[in-house]
Design an enzyme around this catalytic site. Structure first.
Site, PDB file in Angstrom:
ATOM      1  N   SER A   3      -9.803  -0.787   7.065  1.00  0.00           N
ATOM      2  CA  SER A   3      -9.246  -0.649   5.711  1.00  0.00           C
ATOM      3  C   SER A   3      -8.525  -1.860   5.149  1.00  0.00           C
ATOM      4  CB  SER A   3      -8.290   0.534   5.664  1.00  0.00           C
ATOM      5  OG  SER A   3      -9.023   1.703   5.509  1.00  0.00           O
ATOM      6  N   LYS A  44       0.850  -1.204   0.000  1.00  0.00           N
ATOM      7  CA  LYS A  44       0.000   0.000   0.000  1.00  0.00           C
ATOM      8  C   LYS A  44       0.880   1.247   0.000  1.00  0.00           C
ATOM      9  CE  LYS A  44      -3.966   1.857   2.637  1.00  0.00           C
ATOM     10  NZ  LYS A  44      -4.807   1.671   3.839  1.00  0.00           N
ATOM     11  N   SER A  92      -9.769   1.591   2.876  1.00  0.00           N
ATOM     12  CA  SER A  92      -8.954   2.391   1.995  1.00  0.00           C
ATOM     13  C   SER A  92      -7.893   1.613   1.216  1.00  0.00           C
ATOM     14  CB  SER A  92      -8.250   3.484   2.812  1.00  0.00           C
ATOM     15  OG  SER A  92      -7.347   2.904   3.730  1.00  0.00           O
TER      16      SER A  92
HETATM   17  N1  GLN Z   1     -13.044   3.839   6.293  1.00  0.00           N
HETATM   18  C1  GLN Z   1     -12.511   4.293   7.531  1.00  0.00           C
HETATM   19  C2  GLN Z   1     -12.160   5.751   7.426  1.00  0.00           C
HETATM   20  O1  GLN Z   1     -12.512   6.303   6.448  1.00  0.00           O
HETATM   21  C3  GLN Z   1     -11.319   3.463   7.906  1.00  0.00           C
HETATM   22  C4  GLN Z   1     -10.127   3.801   7.135  1.00  0.00           C
HETATM   23  C5  GLN Z   1      -8.947   2.971   7.507  1.00  0.00           C
HETATM   24  O2  GLN Z   1      -9.046   1.944   8.156  1.00  0.00           O
HETATM   25  N2  GLN Z   1      -7.794   3.468   7.128  1.00  0.00           N
HETATM   26  O3  GLN Z   1     -11.560   6.326   8.267  1.00  0.00           O
END
Ligand code: GLN
Length: 491
Positions: A178, A79, A154
């Protein structure tokens, strides 16, 4: 079967036994990526040259009968919020467009030591803020199962890369879901380890008390392999723990006789898509057949989790992102009138809308006069959420629930409704707030042919048990073996 469809363990076996050469494999990987990637858009940066060099090094070692690492010759995607020395790390933000880290993250160092082959850096929601990968400052990643749908987020690029057979393994980060949510939406296995299990050194910070690096793999045994390679103490991360790392693969076939599974009623309530509910319920029947017992549970503070998360994560983000000021690194505006104007313009031009929204919300929650009402209160409720889990684990060995309330949704469907998007993480956020580990494994498909994921949660540092429970299900089913049908792009 095409080589690219194998698991990491299978491919490693073939490389070590010299049935195939790592260089040949990497060649095939990039050929496939060039053909299909225009349709998927999983990567921000490809590392073809670096990958071929590493592959040649491994082939040579094997030829000379030298010792090779745990991940010898396995192509892996990382990532793009995890620092890679001499390789761009953008966090999918314009503000870090030309950032080339001078060092490797702890996990990247581990990958290199274990002879993995890093093939590229994957797309994400900018600074990992989102659940669909639509918030990237560069591109929208598409779900390999249906390219009109999001891959989740994400870490959508990493999940899509594993599902589309670009990479055998991938790393992501999980602050509120994410890793697990995109794993569920792309039909792969995603692990978020216990907070402190894997070093965050070199992971670009979002919500530091929640962030944890996790794994994407095609099956549970590969997850055990990759987690083993990256877990462990690191003196460069003050929240990394000294707890020893067990051999996760040992005893993974141990079975689940006598297992007590907690079923939290709050996770099967209103808002859960019926196809997801049915798939998870059918999965539970398999555990029943394997001798597990169910315990109906309540985790009463679940309803506050999303609100608490968005106060804590945004507060931490507003502080962590203060460093992007156009001075030390990254983007700086072209013209400005004085230093304050330079900061303002740099940040206005460099950050996308979602990141700005979160910085503002976070600063608001931390500002004097509001701190007690928001941040302090949220921290207290966070403790209650953790206590819910502690109480539950007095009675059960694990908790099973859906990973995401819905299968992959259409691109654009939720993009203009942040609140609805935030609710995508309703089942994954509590584990981050409590710091416990979680895994998402494939457990079915919707009528439209989209993957459905099931989440297994255990106590802190019980990843080994979690993997064993996941494997018991995987062994009985073939959901993880199904692959999306991908045809070449005409572009
Ligand atoms: N979807 C969640 C957010 O928008 C989690 C994101 C993540 O785990 N990085 O914060």
């Amino acid at each position: 079967m095409s080589l690219l469809r194998h698991t990491a363990l299978q491919i490693k076996e073939k490389i070590i036994s010299r049935e195939i050469q790592a260089t040949k494999l990497v060649g095939q990987v990039f050929e496939w990526i060039k053909y299909i990637e225009p349709k998927i858009q999983a990567f921000i940066t490809l590392n073809e040259k670096g990958a071929l060099e590493k592959a040649a090094e491994i082939d040579k070692k094997i030829e000379n009968r030298q010792k090779v690492g745990l991940l010898a010759g396995i192509p892996i995607a990382v990532k793009d919020n995890i620092c890679t020395k001499s390789l761009n790390t953008t966090c999918a933000s314009k503000i870090l467009q030309n950032f080339i880290p001078p060092y490797d993250a702890f996990v990247v160092n581990r990958l290199k030591e274990e002879d993995a082959i890093i093939i590229g850096k994957t797309n994400l929601d900018e600074f990992a803020m989102g659940s669909s990968t639509e918030n990237s400052g560069y591109k929208i990643t598409r779900n390999p199962w249906n390219q009109n749908c999001v891959p989740g987020g994400s870490s959508g690029g990493s999940a899509a890369a594993v599902a589309a057979n670009f990479a055998f393994l991938a790393l992501g980060s999980d602050t509120g879901g994410s890793v697990r949510q995109p794993a569920a939406l792309c039909g792969v296995v995603g692990v978020k380890p216990t907070y402190g299990r894997v070093s965050r050194y070199g992971l670009i910070a979002f919500g530091s008390s929640l962030d944890q690096i996790g794994t994407f793999t095609r099956d549970v045994k590969d997850a055990a392999l990759l987690l083993h390679a990256i877990a462990g103490y690191d003196s460069y991360d003050s929240t990394s723990t000294q707890v020893s790392v067990p051999e996760y693969s040992d005893g993974i076939e141990g079975g689940t006789g006598g297992l007590r599974i907690g079923i939290p009623k709050e996770y099967f309530a209103e808002g859960l898509n019926t196809e997801v509910r049915d798939a998870v319920k059918s999965a539970l029947k398999i555990y029943e057949r394997l001798g597990a017992k169910f315990v109906e549970l309540s985790l009463p503070h679940t309803e506050y989790a999303v609100a608490v998360y968005y106060i804590i994560a945004n507060a931490e983000a507003s502080s962590n992102l203060a460093r992007y000021d156009g001075v030390k690194y990254g983007y700086r505006t072209g013209e400005s009138r004085g230093i304050i104007d330079m900061y303002c313009r740099t940040r206005s031009e460099g950050f996308g809308n979602e990141v700005k929204r979160r910085i503002m919300l976070g600063n608001y929650a931390l500002s004097s006069g509001y701190y007690d009402a928001y941040y302090l209160k949220a921290s207290k409720v966070r403790t209650l959420i953790k206590s819910d889990f502690d109480a539950a684990f007095e009675k059960v060995d694990c908790i099973i629930c859906p990973t995401s309330p819905v299968p992959a949704f259409k691109i654009g469907e939720r993009a203009n409704n942040p609140l609805e998007m935030y609710l995508s993480d309703i089942y994954t956020i509590p584990a981050n707030l409590a710091g416990i580990p979680g895994i998402s494994i494939p457990c079915g498909f919707s009528k439209a042919g989209l993957p459905i994921g099931m989440q297994i949660l255990t106590r802190h540092f019980e990843e080994k048990k979690m993997l064993q429970i996941a494997y018991a299900f995987e062994r009985e089913t073939d959901f993880h073996l199904k692959k999306p049908v991908l045809k070449g792009s005409t572009v």
